[in-house]
Motif scaffolding. Structure first.
Motif, PDB file in Angstrom:
ATOM      1  N   PHE A  91       0.714  -0.812  -0.082  1.00  0.00           N
ATOM      2  CA  PHE A  91       0.184   0.182   0.032  1.00  0.00           C
ATOM      3  C   PHE A  91       0.700   1.299   0.022  1.00  0.00           C
ATOM      4  O   PHE A  91       1.744   1.710   1.010  1.00  0.00           O
ATOM      5  N   ARG A  92       0.873   1.957  -1.006  1.00  0.00           N
ATOM      6  CA  ARG A  92       2.165   2.964  -0.832  1.00  0.00           C
ATOM      7  C   ARG A  92       3.357   3.114  -1.151  1.00  0.00           C
ATOM      8  O   ARG A  92       4.105   2.797  -0.507  1.00  0.00           O
ATOM      9  N   ASP A  93       3.666   1.807  -1.816  1.00  0.00           N
ATOM     10  CA  ASP A  93       4.305   1.403  -1.991  1.00  0.00           C
ATOM     11  C   ASP A  93       5.404   1.100  -0.541  1.00  0.00           C
ATOM     12  O   ASP A  93       6.379   0.803  -1.011  1.00  0.00           O
ATOM     13  N   GLU A  94       4.735   0.824   0.268  1.00  0.00           N
ATOM     14  CA  GLU A  94       5.001  -0.119   1.409  1.00  0.00           C
ATOM     15  C   GLU A  94       3.953  -1.186   1.876  1.00  0.00           C
ATOM     16  O   GLU A  94       3.319  -2.105   1.052  1.00  0.00           O
TER      17      GLU A  94
END
Length: 95
Positions: A91-94
């Motif tokens: 989610f959001r590159d995490e």
């Protein structure tokens, strides 16, 4: 992808609201298409892009109590011993 010695082929994937059965994502491979031909020395960035699926869900997805997924895949001529599939969700590159 280059290590797919067993001929594993992902054929269909769907994400649904468990309670209503409403589908929010569905993709199905053309039945006539075979495994893609890829070079042995495929660039790691290209391979990662091919392996990545990006989803855009409607806002109501966040209100689903339970989500159901279904995955259909085929295997080539050789049986796959001790098969294990690992999913990673970002989610959001995490992770």
């Amino acid at each position: 992808l280059s290590a797919n010695v067993y001929g594993i082929d992902f054929l269909e994937f769907e994400i649904k609201d468990y309670d209503s059965g409403e589908s929010v994502f569905h993709v199905k491979k053309d039945g006539d298409a075979g495994l893609p031909e890829l070079p042995d020395d495929i660039d790691p960035e290209v391979e990662r892009a091919i392996r990545t699926v990006r989803y855009t869900f409607p806002e109501k997805f966040l209100r689903f109590e339970t989500v159901r997924t279904a995955l259909v895949f085929g295997v080539g001529e050789t049986p796959v011993p001790d098969f294990r599939m690992i999913e990673r969700h970002y989610f959001r590159d995490e992770l």
